[in-house]
Structures are given as structure tokens and as C-alpha cells.
Design a protein around this motif. Structure first.
Motif, short mmCIF file in Angstrom:
data_model
loop_
_atom_site.label_atom_id
_atom_site.label_comp_id
_atom_site.label_asym_id
_atom_site.label_seq_id
_atom_site.Cartn_x
_atom_site.Cartn_y
_atom_site.Cartn_z
N GLY A 1 -12.68 -7.39 -5.50
CA GLY A 1 -13.05 -7.93 -6.81
C GLY A 1 -11.86 -7.91 -7.74
N LYS A 2 -12.04 -7.33 -8.91
CA LYS A 2 -10.99 -7.31 -9.94
C LYS A 2 -9.98 -6.20 -9.65
CE LYS A 2 -13.81 -9.38 -13.54
NZ LYS A 2 -14.29 -9.24 -14.92
N VAL A 3 -9.08 -6.49 -8.71
CA VAL A 3 -8.08 -5.54 -8.25
C VAL A 3 -6.70 -6.06 -8.66
CG1 VAL A 3 -7.03 -4.52 -6.18
CG2 VAL A 3 -9.50 -4.81 -6.31
N GLY A 4 -5.95 -5.23 -9.37
CA GLY A 4 -4.63 -5.64 -9.84
C GLY A 4 -3.48 -5.21 -8.93
N LYS A 5 -3.73 -4.29 -8.00
CA LYS A 5 -2.69 -3.80 -7.09
C LYS A 5 -3.19 -3.86 -5.65
CE LYS A 5 -0.99 -0.42 -10.45
NZ LYS A 5 -0.81 1.02 -10.68
N PRO A 6 -3.40 -5.06 -5.14
CA PRO A 6 -3.90 -5.17 -3.77
C PRO A 6 -2.82 -4.77 -2.76
CG PRO A 6 -3.38 -7.34 -4.63
CD PRO A 6 -3.19 -6.37 -5.76
N ASN A 7 -3.26 -4.31 -1.61
CA ASN A 7 -2.33 -4.00 -0.52
C ASN A 7 -2.81 -4.57 0.81
OD1 ASN A 7 -4.44 -2.27 0.01
ND2 ASN A 7 -3.19 -0.41 0.15
N ASP A 8 -3.89 -5.36 0.75
CA ASP A 8 -4.45 -5.99 1.95
C ASP A 8 -5.07 -7.31 1.52
OD1 ASP A 8 -5.31 -6.21 4.68
OD2 ASP A 8 -7.30 -5.54 4.06
N GLY B 1 -12.36 15.90 -4.22
CA GLY B 1 -11.85 14.55 -4.01
C GLY B 1 -11.21 14.04 -5.28
N PRO B 2 -10.63 12.85 -5.22
CA PRO B 2 -10.02 12.29 -6.42
C PRO B 2 -11.09 11.80 -7.40
CG PRO B 2 -9.90 10.71 -4.63
CD PRO B 2 -10.46 11.98 -4.05
N LEU B 3 -10.74 11.80 -8.67
CA LEU B 3 -11.63 11.21 -9.66
C LEU B 3 -11.77 9.72 -9.37
CD1 LEU B 3 -10.25 12.90 -12.90
CD2 LEU B 3 -12.51 13.27 -11.90
N LEU B 4 -12.97 9.20 -9.56
CA LEU B 4 -13.20 7.77 -9.36
C LEU B 4 -12.25 6.96 -10.22
CD1 LEU B 4 -14.78 5.35 -8.24
CD2 LEU B 4 -16.53 5.78 -9.99
N ARG B 5 -12.02 7.41 -11.47
CA ARG B 5 -11.12 6.66 -12.36
C ARG B 5 -9.70 6.61 -11.81
NH1 ARG B 5 -12.93 10.46 -16.15
NH2 ARG B 5 -11.72 12.38 -16.13
N ASP B 6 -9.25 7.66 -11.10
CA ASP B 6 -7.91 7.67 -10.52
C ASP B 6 -7.83 6.72 -9.32
OD1 ASP B 6 -7.08 9.50 -12.42
OD2 ASP B 6 -7.21 11.23 -11.07
N VAL B 7 -8.89 6.64 -8.54
CA VAL B 7 -8.93 5.70 -7.41
C VAL B 7 -8.88 4.27 -7.94
CG1 VAL B 7 -10.28 4.87 -5.45
CG2 VAL B 7 -10.17 7.33 -5.93
N LEU B 8 -9.67 3.99 -8.97
CA LEU B 8 -9.68 2.65 -9.57
C LEU B 8 -8.32 2.32 -10.17
CD1 LEU B 8 -13.20 2.84 -11.24
CD2 LEU B 8 -12.58 1.49 -9.22
N ALA B 9 -7.70 3.28 -10.83
CA ALA B 9 -6.37 3.06 -11.44
C ALA B 9 -5.32 2.79 -10.36
CB ALA B 9 -5.97 4.26 -12.29
N ALA B 10 -5.39 3.51 -9.25
CA ALA B 10 -4.44 3.30 -8.15
C ALA B 10 -4.54 1.87 -7.62
CB ALA B 10 -4.69 4.30 -7.03
N PRO C 1 -6.35 -9.77 -0.98
CA PRO C 1 -6.78 -9.56 -2.37
C PRO C 1 -7.42 -8.20 -2.62
CG PRO C 1 -8.40 -10.87 -1.22
CD PRO C 1 -7.27 -10.63 -0.24
N ARG C 2 -7.48 -7.35 -1.59
CA ARG C 2 -8.18 -6.06 -1.68
C ARG C 2 -7.20 -4.91 -1.72
NH1 ARG C 2 -11.58 -6.03 3.61
NH2 ARG C 2 -9.46 -5.99 4.34
N ALA C 3 -7.70 -3.78 -2.19
CA ALA C 3 -6.96 -2.52 -2.11
C ALA C 3 -7.69 -1.66 -1.09
CB ALA C 3 -6.93 -1.82 -3.47
N VAL C 4 -6.97 -1.19 -0.10
CA VAL C 4 -7.58 -0.36 0.93
C VAL C 4 -6.89 1.00 0.97
CG1 VAL C 4 -8.43 -2.29 2.32
CG2 VAL C 4 -6.17 -1.37 2.77
N PHE C 5 -7.68 2.03 1.25
CA PHE C 5 -7.20 3.40 1.29
C PHE C 5 -7.61 4.04 2.60
CE2 PHE C 5 -7.80 2.35 -3.12
CZ PHE C 5 -6.82 3.04 -3.82
N ASP C 6 -6.69 4.81 3.17
CA ASP C 6 -7.08 5.68 4.27
C ASP C 6 -7.30 7.08 3.66
OD1 ASP C 6 -4.51 6.82 3.99
OD2 ASP C 6 -3.72 5.88 5.80
N MET C 7 -7.75 8.02 4.44
CA MET C 7 -8.04 9.35 3.91
C MET C 7 -6.78 10.04 3.36
SD MET C 7 -11.14 9.93 3.74
CE MET C 7 -12.50 10.84 4.35
N ALA C 8 -5.64 9.82 4.00
CA ALA C 8 -4.40 10.44 3.52
C ALA C 8 -4.04 9.92 2.12
CB ALA C 8 -3.27 10.19 4.50
#
Length: 169
Positions: free
Chosen positions: A39-46, A80-89, A48-55
Motif C-alpha cells: 500500500g502506502k509504502v515510501g521505502k519499498p525493497n521488493d 518485538g519492535p513497536l508497530l510505529r517503528d516497523v511502519l517508519a522503517a 512496491p512492497r517493503a518486506v522484512f525477515d525476522m533478523a
């Protein structure tokens, strides 16, 4: 008057400088994808999406709290990380988030919840990774015991276990 003019120039220069600073790109995952943000992702890495592995999630600042939930008889410790930090990343912004679980369960979370409450994307429960059969590998959890208002059905329903995707709208 001269001071005011200098102050305005200084502020304008600072704003211009800040806008030229590159935003840090989101790393690509090395391991298996654990969370996809679309969706509204400003820092995609895949695409148009931003994807994260556990590391990648573990590298973000971690929060830990112990809270009572409707799903367990005793208080549980979540980390775990704050939801706001995941969204900011991910450079995500919007008005709502649709959290999607592995079993396609969906719940809507107002984007403001991530700012107003210390909601975490839990990756550990009682200091251990969560297997799928125990609501893992990721679980959106509100700190229910920190505010009386959070001990309500609406916030329990916004918690999503077996989380694997966030759709930002």
C-alpha cells in the motif's frame, strides 16, 4: 528586524538541507520473509512492497512488556519492535492498516493507534520465538495493562496473531 530575517533564512536553509538528505533505504531480507507491508509504502525493497525477515525485525529497537490477554490464563511477556517503528522503517503512512494473518483473518487498525499506544509486533513470547500453532511467528499486541481503555473488545479485536502482512491505506 535583522535578527528575525537571519532566523527565517536559517530555518529555510535548514528545511532545504533536511529535504535534500536521502532517506535510508530499507535493506533487502536475507532470510525468509516474515512480514510484508504493501500500500502506502515510501521505502519499498521488493517492488512496491517493503518486506522484512525476522533478523530485520530483530534489528529494530525492541520493546518488552508483560500483559494480561483474553487468550492466555496468565500474564504473558511479549517482545518485538513497536508497530510505529516497523511502519517508519517502511516509510509507510496512511489512515488505516489492515493486518492480515496466515489464515487470512483481517482486522483494521487505525494508523493513529501506532502513534498513540505502544503497540508491538511481537516476535517473542516469554523470551521464545512463537511457532505458528502458538500464535506466531508474529503477533500484534497492545499493552493492555497500561491503560484501562485498552482493556476492551475493540483493541482485543485489533490484535492479530499469525501476522504476515500489513496493508497500509
Amino acid at each position: 528586524m535583522i535578527y528575525r530575517s537571519m532566523l527565517i533564512r536559517s530555518l529555510l536553509f535548514g528545511a532545504a538541507l533536511a529535504s535534500t538528505q536521502p532517506s535510508l533505504a530499507l535493506d533487502k531480507p536475507v532470510g525468509r520473509t516474515a512480514l510484508t507491508i504493501s500500500g502506502k509504502v515510501g521505502k519499498p525493497n521488493d517492488g512496491p512492497r517493503a518486506v522484512f525477515d525476522m533478523a530485520m525485525l530483530a534489528k529494530l529497537p525492541q520493546q518488552t512488556f508483560t500483559t494480561k490477554t483474553p487468550w492466555y490464563p496468565q500474564p504473558v511477556k511479549f517482545t518485538g519492535p513497536l508497530l510505529r517503528d516497523v511502519l517508519a522503517a517502511a516509510g509507510a503512512s496512511g489512515s488505516k492498516i489492515v493486518a492480515v494473518a496466515l489464515n487470512d483473518y483481517k482486522t483494521e487498525i487505525p494508523f493513529a493507534d501506532a502513534q498513540q499506544h505502544d503497540v508491538i509486533v511481537a516476535r517473542l513470547m516469554n523470551d521464545k520465538p512463537m511457532p505458528v500453532r502458538e500464535k506466531g511467528p508474529l503477533f500484534i499486541v497492545y499493552p493492555f495493562d497500561t491503560k484501562t481503555e485498552l482493556r476492551a473488545e475493540i483493541y482485543y479485536n485489533r490484535s492479530a496473531w499469525q501476522l504476515n502482512a500489513l496493508q497500509v491505506q
